[in-house]
Design a protein around this motif. Structure first.
Motif, PDB file in Angstrom:
ATOM      1  N   UNK A  63     -16.870  92.593  48.408  1.00 17.73           N
ATOM      2  CA  UNK A  63     -17.331  93.503  47.228  1.00 17.73           C
ATOM      3  C   UNK A  63     -16.843  92.814  45.723  1.00 17.73           C
ATOM      4  N   UNK A  64     -15.917  92.184  45.794  1.00 18.03           N
ATOM      5  CA  UNK A  64     -15.682  91.532  44.252  1.00 18.03           C
ATOM      6  C   UNK A  64     -16.714  90.551  44.077  1.00 18.03           C
ATOM      7  N   UNK A  65     -16.964  89.628  45.037  1.00 21.88           N
ATOM      8  CA  UNK A  65     -18.081  88.696  44.679  1.00 21.88           C
ATOM      9  C   UNK A  65     -19.352  89.454  44.415  1.00 21.88           C
ATOM     10  N   UNK A  66     -19.832  90.319  44.999  1.00 21.47           N
ATOM     11  CA  UNK A  66     -21.069  91.128  45.002  1.00 21.47           C
ATOM     12  C   UNK A  66     -21.003  91.644  43.300  1.00 21.47           C
ATOM     13  N   UNK A  67     -19.909  92.180  43.069  1.00 26.73           N
ATOM     14  CA  UNK A  67     -20.102  92.692  41.346  1.00 26.73           C
ATOM     15  C   UNK A  67     -19.963  91.763  40.587  1.00 26.73           C
ATOM     16  N   UNK A  68     -19.546  90.349  40.864  1.00 25.22           N
ATOM     17  CA  UNK A  68     -19.785  89.391  39.888  1.00 25.22           C
ATOM     18  C   UNK A  68     -21.397  89.071  39.828  1.00 25.22           C
ATOM     19  N   UNK A  69     -21.790  89.160  41.086  1.00 29.58           N
ATOM     20  CA  UNK A  69     -23.275  88.548  41.139  1.00 29.58           C
ATOM     21  C   UNK A  69     -23.785  89.637  40.272  1.00 29.58           C
ATOM     22  N   UNK A  70     -23.718  90.889  40.589  1.00 28.72           N
ATOM     23  CA  UNK A  70     -24.561  91.761  40.078  1.00 28.72           C
ATOM     24  C   UNK A  70     -24.327  91.973  38.340  1.00 28.72           C
TER      25      UNK A  70
END
Length: 656
Positions: free
Chosen positions: A104-111
């Motif tokens: 979830x954290x990595x996805x927020x960084x990618x977003x």
């Protein structure tokens, strides 16, 4: 065909001699061609310690950062500091041992940033104690944090890195991942696993254009020791561990390790081992594993035996003793203040991934002169309750100083504790012997500084301003030794030690102090109004000295910014001299001796202070405040002398 073997051997020798040159040129070239400007970098454990130091250097290189940690308050402090350096920073709470949170954290960084160019797996901790005290849970926790967490983050970022056919991954392991140290078996086992994972990943991912670098530093002075998990005879274990973490020949500064790590990242190095003694240790272990383990077995004989709290866990902050913290751990203590390692709020955790720094911050209470973000709020004397104001006035009159000391304004946040402190110290500070010790400290500083300091600046200051600066410096020069002796006395007594002896002492017949009207101080808001340069100088002072406040000395001298700014730049250069560090150690030793002679006895214990607190956990805050001022006052004493000697070389302006 006849072969000229002499020429051949000379050619071979010449090629071998040139090989190091080619290697160094190759390293230099690869570091230069990889530009960090605009790169998006995710750092786990980026809120403090080595992670925060790397973040500073990467921000300065033009990178965009995402940092994650479990503690929202730590993250917010780090994000604020990094933001002031002009960088774009996303701070997210995340428990990296939870795979769902990592994804979830990595996805927020990618977003937010679209891609992650570089991943730095930095999150980690230490566990210290003999093998008899380690439990299966200890091993499991170490493996979760040092093996599974990096694996989770790597798997989370790999799809987009593979798609782009580009990326860099840095795994911060340890010398403990190369050679096993006694009393750190659980830690070393997990770091060995990380080294194997990292090296294996490098071989697999090279086809995809992804470089994986394994970093194995030795002891690093990040200030992390108070967060470490200590078992067995925890005070003795903490003493050897924290002293080793701080000694210059054994440990390296976090800044040095960060620079080496980033250089290795830029050139796509396979491995970074730093500092040089650590590199030699690793190579020696590889060549002579039997001899090395035998030597470690010998060292183990001198380490604490099992006992104490046994298999129970204590944190470093709960394991202090007369040996540590002490002057032996000065460098580590200073690093803790610089690198957001204080306050220590373990254990902590997070159950969700959440961006920090987006909520509306509460305004500080009107009684604060420093906001709570600093970790060391100071009470505003003008808005303090009458009994606190009366105590401040009594402190000023007794010590004979014309300003309200910052340390006592910090204790003023806990009025009953401050009154207890002052009640025990007042009679001691009124004695002739106390005054003599303070004067002796001053004389030592001025004599030693005069032997080696040569100011490198000359500024036009008119005679009236020069006299006023001298008067202000006299006041602080006189007051700071008194405050240092008090701080060391408080530090000792909070640990339950008896300082001094009961008995009759000669009381001072008068103030005997240098007094003049109240010193006018310039706060940070006023400094900003003077100039942007002054604002940056205040920020530089806090970062250089590792304190969350600008001290009263500097707030007074800021009235003469033309002198103050240039003198501060000169002082920064002289702080790096070995004489400076040696003098600080000598000052602290003399102040400790003076504190031990205080009469009557000053006896304050932890339980007595906790009983006065509405929240007993605030005791830790008080301890940290006492320690911070204990550490910084020797710096200020030397710097006051440097300002004074520099002022002597100032050329008076000629009136027209």
């Amino acid at each position: 065909m006849q072969i000229n073997y002499d020429s051949l051997w000379r050619l071979i020798a010449f090629a071998i001699a040139l090989l190091p040159v080619f290697v160094l040129l190759d390293r230099w070239w690869r570091e230069r061609i990889y530009n960090l400007q605009g790169k998006t970098i995710l750092i786990t454990g980026g809120s403090r310690g080595l992670g925060l130091v790397m973040a500073r250097q990467l921000i300065d290189a033009g990178a965009r950062l995402a940092i994650c940690a479990r503690d929202a308050a730590e993250l917010e402090r780090a994000q604020t500091e990094l933001g002031q350096r002009g960088g774009e920073v996303l701070a997210l709470t995340c428990d990296v041992t939870d795979q769902a949170q990592v994804e979830q954290m990595v996805q927020q960084v990618l977003d937010r940033f679209r891609a992650i160019d570089i991943l730095i797996n930095n999150a980690g901790t230490d566990i210290v104690g003999p093998v008899e005290t380690l439990t299966m849970q200890d091993y499991d926790d170490m493996m979760k944090l040092h093996f599974w967490a990096p694996l989770y983050t790597m798997y989370a970022v790999l799809p987009q890195m593979r798609q782009l056919k580009n990326g860099r991954i840095v795994n911060i392991s340890s010398i403990g991942g190369k050679l096993a140290s006694p009393h750190m078996v659980g830690y070393c086992a997990s770091k060995f696993a990380l080294v194997g994972l990292s090296e294996g990943m490098r071989t697999e991912l090279a086809l995809d254009g992804i470089a994986v670098t394994t970093v194995c530093p030795g002891f690093i002075r990040t200030g992390v020791v108070d967060h470490a998990v200590i078992k067995g005879q925890h005070r003795k274990e903490f003493a050897w561990f924290s002293i080793g973490d701080s000694l210059p020949l054994i440990s390296a500064s976090a800044e040095k390790v960060a620079r080496a790590t980033i250089a290795g990242l830029r050139r796509g190095a396979t491995e970074v081992i730093v500092p040089l003694p650590t590199w030699f240790s690793v190579k020696f272990y590889a060549l002579f594993p039997g001899l090395s383990t035998n030597l470690f077995g010998l060292v183990n004989r001198f380490l604490p035996e099992p006992g104490g709290i046994g298999k129970e866990r204590a944190f470093g902050k709960d394991s202090h003793s007369a040996w540590s913290p002490s002057w032996l751990t000065y460098l580590s203590n200073r690093a803790a203040r610089r690198n957001n390692e204080l306050p220590v709020t373990e254990p902590k955790g997070t159950t969700e991934v959440k961006q920090v720094g987006t909520d509306n911050k509460r305004s500080p209470q009107p009684t604060l002169a420093e906001d709570k973000q600093s970790g060391f709020p100071l009470i505003d004397p003008s808005q303090a309750p009458p009994e606190v104001q009366a105590c401040f006035n009594d402190i000023q009159n007794t010590l004979g100083i014309p300003w309200k000391p910052a340390n006592w304004r910090a204790y003023g946040m806990f009025p009953t504790v401050m009154q207890l402190f002052w009640q025990r110290l007042k009679r001691a500070t009124q004695t002739e012997s106390f005054l003599e010790d303070a004067i002796a400290l001053n004389e030592q500083v001025y004599q030693d500084v005069n032997d080696w300091y040569q100011p490198s600046y000359q500024i036009d200051v008119d005679r009236a301003a020069q006299r006023q600066i001298q008067r202000e410096l006299n006041a602080f020069s006189f007051g700071n030794p008194q405050l240092l002796i008090q701080q060391i006395a408080l530090s000792k007594t909070l640990a339950g030690e008896v300082v001094g002896q009961d008995g009759n002492a000669d009381m001072r017949g008068g103030s005997h102090a240098y007094r003049h009207p109240e010193i006018q101080l310039i706060g940070e808001q006023e400094a900003r109004e003077i100039s942007t340069k002054m604002q940056s100088v205040y920020r530089d002072i806090k970062q250089t000295l590792g304190v969350p406040i600008v001290n009263s000395d500097y707030q007074a001298l800021a009235h003469w910014s033309d002198f103050f700014i240039v003198a501060w730049e000169d002082i920064k250069l002289w702080r790096e001299r070995p004489e400076y560090q040696l003098l600080k150690q000598a000052i602290v030793q003399r102040a400790e001796n003076a504190a031990s002679r205080l009469s009557p006895a000053v006896v304050i214990g932890e339980s007595e202070v906790r009983d006065l607190l509405d929240n007993p956990e605030d005791f830790q805050q008080i301890q940290q405040t006492v320690q911070m001022f204990t550490d910084i006052l020797p710096e200020l004493m030397i710097q006051d002398a440097l300002f004074y000697l520099g002022l002597a070389g100032v050329q008076p302006a000629i009136a027209h």
